[in-house]
Design a protein around this motif. Structure first.
Motif, mmCIF file in Angstrom:
data_model
loop_
_atom_site.group_PDB
_atom_site.id
_atom_site.type_symbol
_atom_site.label_atom_id
_atom_site.label_comp_id
_atom_site.label_asym_id
_atom_site.label_seq_id
_atom_site.Cartn_x
_atom_site.Cartn_y
_atom_site.Cartn_z
ATOM 1 N N ALA A 83 0.443 0.043 7.780
ATOM 2 C CA ALA A 83 -0.645 0.435 6.887
ATOM 3 C C ALA A 83 -1.954 -0.100 7.458
ATOM 4 N N TYR A 84 -2.828 0.819 7.852
ATOM 5 C CA TYR A 84 -4.098 0.457 8.490
ATOM 6 C C TYR A 84 -5.245 0.594 7.499
ATOM 7 N N PHE A 85 -5.994 -0.484 7.332
ATOM 8 C CA PHE A 85 -7.165 -0.481 6.468
ATOM 9 C C PHE A 85 -8.390 -0.758 7.318
ATOM 10 N N GLY A 86 -9.259 0.234 7.432
ATOM 11 C CA GLY A 86 -10.501 0.066 8.165
ATOM 12 C C GLY A 86 -11.587 -0.473 7.259
ATOM 13 N N ALA A 87 -12.657 -0.934 7.857
ATOM 14 C CA ALA A 87 -13.730 -1.570 7.091
ATOM 15 C C ALA A 87 -14.653 -0.577 6.394
ATOM 16 N N GLN A 88 -14.668 0.683 6.820
ATOM 17 C CA GLN A 88 -15.686 1.612 6.349
ATOM 18 C C GLN A 88 -15.315 2.383 5.083
ATOM 19 N N TYR A 89 -14.044 2.680 4.858
ATOM 20 C CA TYR A 89 -13.660 3.569 3.763
ATOM 21 C C TYR A 89 -12.790 2.865 2.740
ATOM 22 N N LYS A 90 -12.858 3.321 1.502
ATOM 23 C CA LYS A 90 -11.927 2.869 0.468
ATOM 24 C C LYS A 90 -10.641 3.672 0.670
ATOM 25 N N GLN A 91 -9.551 2.996 0.956
ATOM 26 C CA GLN A 91 -8.324 3.693 1.315
ATOM 27 C C GLN A 91 -7.265 3.554 0.219
ATOM 28 N N TRP A 92 -7.478 4.282 -0.858
ATOM 29 C CA TRP A 92 -6.568 4.199 -1.990
ATOM 30 C C TRP A 92 -5.177 4.700 -1.605
ATOM 31 N N ASN A 93 -5.110 5.786 -0.824
ATOM 32 C CA ASN A 93 -3.807 6.314 -0.413
ATOM 33 C C ASN A 93 -3.049 5.295 0.430
ATOM 34 N N SER A 94 -3.742 4.584 1.296
ATOM 35 C CA SER A 94 -3.099 3.573 2.134
ATOM 36 C C SER A 94 -2.472 2.483 1.275
ATOM 37 N N ALA A 95 -3.209 2.047 0.276
ATOM 38 C CA ALA A 95 -2.696 1.002 -0.608
ATOM 39 C C ALA A 95 -1.491 1.517 -1.383
ATOM 40 N N MET A 96 -1.569 2.753 -1.852
ATOM 41 C CA MET A 96 -0.446 3.340 -2.580
ATOM 42 C C MET A 96 0.775 3.457 -1.672
ATOM 43 N N ASP A 97 0.580 3.936 -0.441
ATOM 44 C CA ASP A 97 1.699 4.077 0.495
ATOM 45 C C ASP A 97 2.318 2.719 0.814
ATOM 46 N N ALA A 98 1.494 1.721 1.038
ATOM 47 C CA ALA A 98 2.018 0.386 1.339
ATOM 48 C C ALA A 98 2.780 -0.172 0.137
ATOM 49 N N ALA A 99 2.240 0.005 -1.056
ATOM 50 C CA ALA A 99 2.924 -0.468 -2.260
ATOM 51 C C ALA A 99 4.248 0.266 -2.465
ATOM 52 N N ALA A 101 6.087 1.597 -0.082
ATOM 53 C CA ALA A 101 6.991 1.083 0.953
ATOM 54 C C ALA A 101 7.586 -0.258 0.532
ATOM 55 N N ILE A 102 6.765 -1.112 -0.042
ATOM 56 C CA ILE A 102 7.249 -2.416 -0.507
ATOM 57 C C ILE A 102 8.270 -2.227 -1.619
ATOM 58 N N THR A 103 7.990 -1.315 -2.543
ATOM 59 C CA THR A 103 8.922 -1.017 -3.622
ATOM 60 C C THR A 103 10.245 -0.488 -3.077
ATOM 61 N N LEU A 104 10.168 0.314 -2.023
ATOM 62 C CA LEU A 104 11.373 0.848 -1.381
ATOM 63 C C LEU A 104 12.035 -0.183 -0.469
ATOM 64 N N GLN A 105 11.497 -1.383 -0.444
ATOM 65 C CA GLN A 105 11.989 -2.491 0.384
ATOM 66 C C GLN A 105 11.937 -2.155 1.876
ATOM 67 N N LYS A 106 10.879 -1.461 2.268
ATOM 68 C CA LYS A 106 10.627 -1.165 3.679
ATOM 69 C C LYS A 106 9.736 -2.266 4.240
ATOM 70 N N PRO A 107 10.008 -2.720 5.456
ATOM 71 C CA PRO A 107 9.103 -3.688 6.072
ATOM 72 C C PRO A 107 7.720 -3.060 6.295
#
Length: 146
Positions: A83-99, A101-107
């Protein structure tokens, strides 16, 4: 060992393509998946499948449902998520995808600039590894495969 790696994160820079190229140059046995990278197709997929929608909100909702289906399937098949978070944009989809993945117990390997430490601290705490660049994430995967 072969890995399937889902690339969640910022869409407005070429980090995914660079990472794929670097992995290929290193002959790493990695299959990469990602959200739909063709932004126009992603926005239009709801109407493409379901037909013309009554307004832009309905258009967005239709596209979101189909994109979420795609993302859920690809995340569930991934061995690891970057999950890549850059400094310029608000990345709501990235946070959702990472969350997800964590829920699915993916590293999860979280890539974030030091400036984003505070806003991403809870997500970083759940990730297996936090790095500052895609190159560092790839080095971590190369070590896992070694």
């Amino acid at each position: 060992m072969e890995l399937t790696v889902y690339l969640a994160g910022e869409i407005h820079n070429p980090w995914r393509e660079k990472l794929r190229k670097q992995a290929e140059e290193l002959s790493l046995p990695i299959t990469f998946t990602a959200p739909m990278e063709n932004h126009d197709r992603s926005d239009a997929i709801g109407e493409e499948i379901l037909g013309k929608q009554v307004d832009n909100i309905a258009r967005d909702e239709a596209a979101s449902a189909i994109n979420n289906l795609r993302t859920q399937i690809l995340l569930s098949k991934a061995d690891v998520v970057i999950a890549y978070f850059g400094a310029q944009y608000k990345q709501w989809n990235s946070a959702m995808d990472a969350a997800t993945a964590i829920t699915l117990q993916k590293p999860v390997i979280l890539i974030r600039d030091e400036k984003l430490h505070h806003p991403l601290k809870e997500l970083a705490n759940k990730a297996q590894v936090v790095v500052e660049s895609p190159e560092q994430a790839l080095k971590a995967l190369a070590y896992v495969i070694e």
